[in-house]
Design an enzyme around this catalytic site. Structure first.
Site, PDB file in Angstrom:
ATOM      1  N   CYS A 199      38.283  35.312  35.575  1.00 28.84           N
ATOM      2  CA  CYS A 199      39.023  36.242  37.204  1.00 28.84           C
ATOM      3  C   CYS A 199      38.384  35.136  37.904  1.00 28.84           C
ATOM      4  CB  CYS A 199      39.222  37.221  36.805  1.00 28.84           C
ATOM      5  SG  CYS A 199      39.872  37.866  35.628  1.00 28.84           S
TER       6      CYS A 199
ATOM      7  N   HIS B  63      38.963  40.531  43.776  1.00 24.73           N
ATOM      8  CA  HIS B  63      39.039  40.623  42.667  1.00 24.73           C
ATOM      9  C   HIS B  63      39.698  41.415  42.311  1.00 24.73           C
ATOM     10  CE1 HIS B  63      41.101  39.442  38.931  1.00 24.73           C
ATOM     11  NE2 HIS B  63      39.430  39.933  38.416  1.00 24.73           N
TER      12      HIS B  63
ATOM     13  N   ASN C 184      46.018  42.421  36.692  1.00 24.57           N
ATOM     14  CA  ASN C 184      45.369  41.981  36.938  1.00 24.57           C
ATOM     15  C   ASN C 184      45.134  40.412  37.335  1.00 24.57           C
ATOM     16  OD1 ASN C 184      42.810  40.672  36.812  1.00 24.57           O
ATOM     17  ND2 ASN C 184      41.813  41.599  35.560  1.00 24.57           N
TER      18      ASN C 184
END
Ligand code: UT7
Length: 338
Positions: free
Chosen positions: A113, A258, A288
């Site tokens: 990520c 994020h 996500n």
């Protein structure tokens, strides 16, 4: 010395939308639980005949269009991805071919990520060093391909998509001001998808290749432990990068985090003393999307006409590994839409 300016942005989301209610029919979960614990309401899911490079190429095309340039203007292409089309060649080379580019270097970045934040640091360093003038940086993920769709603790969290920026080295100050990167592999088992290994002997066969039909291991996460470390480390890294640049929390105009969980985002915003209307938020619609989340959140702000020249943007991400980091950007792009 040149400074790296963002001169083009683009993103791509696959057509298919999966809502929390769709997930209620698949696993023992509820729309209320998912919204309250994560802030997610829906996510996009890649089509069966698409792969990561298709999404990456489309986001990259849009970033080039936005900059008014074509692929021949690009000197290097980096794709941050955890879900490459193949073990090799690098997805970036496949994207290069899909964009009709030739000759310039193209490679992947794997920091899960945090891939985009890591990539932006690398691209900026290479532009400053004079290695390249224009770098196309993409974050692209087909997370739905590595999710265990029977595990309610993870399958509700992830989505697919791609975001891209075109960076250009210019003499004028501004653009990417700097980056801070960290990793700590002692946490590696808290969030992982064990990679398929070639069988070490004729007795080690299919099972070693993971769980799903594609032969790729699925995401496993000790969510609560990841959550706690993420909140701590993100709080630290935003302070660290501001201190490095002798800037104060009050100087930050936009947090572009994020998008893993709205509660993690809120915790970081609170530590910065920023109200949530100064925070890029796409987690509700995207879930996500790993390395694609920061560039897609940035593009969403840009397309909404929210960014003004001279504003200070703080980008941050936390990922499996653990790997985390932040970038500071002085917004310098002209002609914001919206
Ligand atoms: O992108 C890289 C970084 N990733 C992250 O930052 C993710 C970090 N972690 C998180 O976002 C959160 O930890 C989660 C959203 C994954 C989980 O939220 P939580 O508040 O930490 O919940 P929990 O894991 O402590 O679970 C609480 C309860 C458990 O039930 P019991 O043991 O209390 O009876 C779980 O079994 O919620 C249960 N649960 C669910 N219930 C309904 C877990 N998943 C679900 C679900 N639906 N989907």
């Amino acid at each position: 010395m040149k400074h790296s300016h963002i001169v083009g942005l683009g993103s791509y989301l696959p057509e298919r939308v999966m809502t929390n209610h769709d997930l209620e029919r698949m696993v023992d979960t509820s729309d209320t639980w998912i919204r309250e614990r994560t802030g997610i309401e829906r996510r996009h899911i890649i089509a069966e005949d698409q792969c990561t490079s298709d999404m990456a190429a489309e986001a990259a095309r849009r970033a080039l269009d936005d900059a008014g340039l074509d692929i021949s203007a690009v000197d290097a292409l980096m794709v941050a991805t955890t879900t490459p089309d193949k073990i090799f060649p690098a997805t970036a080379t496949i994207v290069q071919a899909k964009l009709g580019g030739h000759g310039f270097p193209a490679w992947d970045i794997q920091a899960v990520c945090s891939g985009f934040v890591y990539g932006l640091a690398q691209a900026d360093a290479m532009i400053r060093a004079g290695l390249f003038r224009r770098v196309l940086l993409v974050g692209a993920e087909a997370m739905s391909r590595i999710v265990d769709w029977s595990d309610r603790s993870t399958c509700v969290l992830f989505g697919d998509g791609a975001g891209a920026v075109l960076l250009e080295g210019r003499a004028q100050p501004g653009g990417v001001l700097g980056s801070v990167l960290h990793a700590d592999g002692s946490y590696r088992d808290l969030l992982k998808a064990d990679h398929p290994h070639p069988p070490a002997s004729p007795d080690r066969k299919a099972l070693d290749f993971g769980r799903d039909a594609a032969g790729i291991a699925a995401i496993e996460m000790r969510g609560n432990e990841v959550f706690r470390v993420a909140v701590t480390k993100l709080g630290e890294v935003v302070n660290e990068i501001l201190q490095q640049h002798q800037l104060r929390k009050e100087d930050v105009d936009w947090l572009v985090p994020h998008q893993a969980n709205i509660r993690i985002i809120q915790a970081t915003a609170k530590k910065l003393g920023l109200s949530m209307d100064r925070v890029a938020q796409t987690v509700r619609e995207h879930g996500n999307t790993s390395s694609a989340s920061v560039p897609m959140a940035l593009d969403a702000l840009y397309r909404a006409g929210r960014l003004r020249q001279g504003q200070l943007l703080l980008l941050e991400a936390f990922a499996g590994g653990f790997a985390w980091g932040a970038n500071l950007v002085r917004w310098s792009k002209q002609g914001e839409t919206g």
